[in-house]
Design an enzyme around this catalytic site. Structure first.
Site, PDB file in Angstrom:
ATOM      1  CG  HIS A 160      -3.340  -5.278  -7.963  1.00 16.56           C
ATOM      2  ND1 HIS A 160      -3.065  -4.055  -7.398  1.00 16.56           N
ATOM      3  CD2 HIS A 160      -4.306  -5.827  -7.189  1.00 16.56           C
ATOM      4  CE1 HIS A 160      -3.817  -3.862  -6.342  1.00 16.56           C
ATOM      5  NE2 HIS A 160      -4.584  -4.926  -6.176  1.00 16.56           N
ATOM      6  CG  HIS A 184      -2.069  -0.988   1.072  1.00 15.58           C
ATOM      7  ND1 HIS A 184      -2.708  -1.540   2.166  1.00 15.58           N
ATOM      8  CD2 HIS A 184      -2.664  -1.518  -0.024  1.00 15.58           C
ATOM      9  CE1 HIS A 184      -3.645  -2.367   1.747  1.00 15.58           C
ATOM     10  NE2 HIS A 184      -3.638  -2.371   0.426  1.00 15.58           N
TER      11      HIS A 184
END
Length: 431
Positions: free
Chosen positions: A404, A274
């Site tokens: 992703h 993150h």
């Protein structure tokens, strides 16, 4: 077991010593073709295997086949439905044949399957007979906005209807003006769900979606909301926490350092993946906001540096899933998505800064990924390996949705001037 190389690119270092300046990988024709080939494999796999004829999309197993329940179908999760719509909007912008049909299929199911016609909002999990998990999650609703904005950019006829539904919903049901961020979750009829909780992950993804909404509509309130979230979570909270991103909070946005929820979605500690994701989003937000907030680029660089310092396994390579607030690893499993986010962030930041540090890490992460995450010859992205680089399935299995991995393949192909979809469309419309 082979260990990761200790240096990113000996070739680059040698050439720099000799006064040469080699092109970044992403500017080399072969590498660009290689990236395009990886993206095409992802599109082809999910285009032909994931479409569920009963609505929505299947999850896929290790062999790229649909995972079905006893009824021949399966649960559709809101974020996965929305992320495939986004992915195939990118496919359409690039000129991938058949993308329209996938977008149509997903947009129809968002409205007819996930949407709650009685109470408003979108169910988190839906089966053939209706909602399986009727909760209303900020994380999932962020991706609905991303899907709606992306569909509008590629001219889908139902995009305006979806945008008109999701934008007021986010503002009226989730947004907390006193904090400048969103609440986390509600029951189907909008009652608070469980103990009061606020999470950075849903707000991070909403930042991405708000930027997409701003690109699609020109609505500057969406950009200001994105800047507000970034200011709260990164400049104020992370900046005061030695630039290690906290994940979990109470309803007053006070850190809950003892929190431990789902090991997949809300693990204890902090998640370096993150940090990498935010580093790219902050740089993109800085560009979107006319480069007004200099702190964003400083924070983006700091988060990336800290992620590779604390999160990268110096012995075997790859990013640890979680670390403690002392920087020491907690969960030493390696997931595919932090590598993807590291690739995208390194490419974006190198394009904006020209700093060779980011190019070196771009190459190092791709080298690790191709050696240990990309399975040959089918091009499957292995979602989880353990510290010593053996395949593990304690948290993830099968083939993860392409959100992703697709961005890791495509973000490096474009200049750092906006979102992936915005850049793809700009190139398609150039000339």
């Amino acid at each position: 077991m082979l260990k990761a190389a200790s240096t990113p690119t000996e070739e680059t270092s040698l050439q720099q010593e000799n006064g040469q300046a080699p092109k970044p990988w992403r500017n080399r024709p072969y590498h660009r073709l290689w990236l395009t080939g990886q993206a095409r494999t992802l599109f082809d796999t999910f285009q032909f295997a994931s479409v569920n004829p009963l609505g929505g999309f299947y999850e896929l197993d290790d062999d790229g086949q649909p995972i079905k329940d006893e009824n021949g179908s399966g649960t559709r999760n809101l974020h996965a439905t929305s992320r495939l719509i986004f992915s195939f909007c990118v496919a359409k912008a690039l000129g991938h044949p058949g993308a329209d049909e996938v977008i149509d299929h997903g947009m129809d199911y968002l409205w007819s399957g996930h949407r709650d016609p009685e109470n408003g909002g979108y169910f988190w999990g839906v089966g053939d007979d209706g909602p399986v998990d009727p909760s209303k999650q900020a994380y999932g609703h962020a991706f609905v906005l991303l899907a709606a904005a992306s569909a509008k950019r590629v001219g889908h006829p139902d995009a305006d209807r979806l945008l008109a539904d999701i934008v007021p919903l986010l503002k009226e049901r989730f947004w907390e003006e006193r904090h400048g961020a969103v609440a986390e979750e509600f029951t189907a009829n909008w009652q608070p769900l469980g103990a009061p909780y606020r999470g950075q992950n849903s707000n991070m993804h909403l930042t991405e979606a708000l930027m997409a909404g701003y690109e699609a509509t020109g609505d500057e309130t969406l950009l200001r909301m994105a800047e507000s979230i970034a200011d709260l979570l990164i400049r104020r909270i992370t900046g005061a926490n030695d630039w290690r991103l906290p994940e979990h909070f109470n309803e007053n946005w006070e850190l809950d350092l003892a929190y431990k929820g789902s090991e997949m979605f809300r693990p204890a500690g902090s998640t370096p993946g993150h940090w990498l994701e935010w580093s790219r989003l902050l740089a993109q937000l800085w560009v979107a906001g006319s480069r007004r907030h200099d702190w964003m680029m400083e924070a983006a660089s700091t988060l990336f540096h800290n992620a590779v310092r604390d999160g990268w396994d110096p012995e075997y390579g790859g990013f640890f899933y979680t670390v403690g607030f002392d920087g020491r690893p907690l969960n030493t499993e390696k997931m595919w998505w932090p590598a993807c986010e590291g690739i995208g962030a390194a490419a974006f930041l190198h394009d904006l800064t020209g700093d060779a540090f980011f190019e070196d890490w771009y190459q190092r992460i791709w080298n690790f990924t191709t050696a240990h995450v990309l399975e040959r010859p089918n091009g499957r992205w292995i979602p989880q390996i353990d510290r010593e680089l053996e395949v593990n399935t304690s948290l993830f299995s099968g083939q993860p949705d392409i959100y992703h991995s697709l961005q890791a393949c495509l973000i490096p192909l474009f200049p750092a001037k906006g979102s992936l979809l915005d850049c793809a469309l700009a190139e398609a419309n150039a000339g």
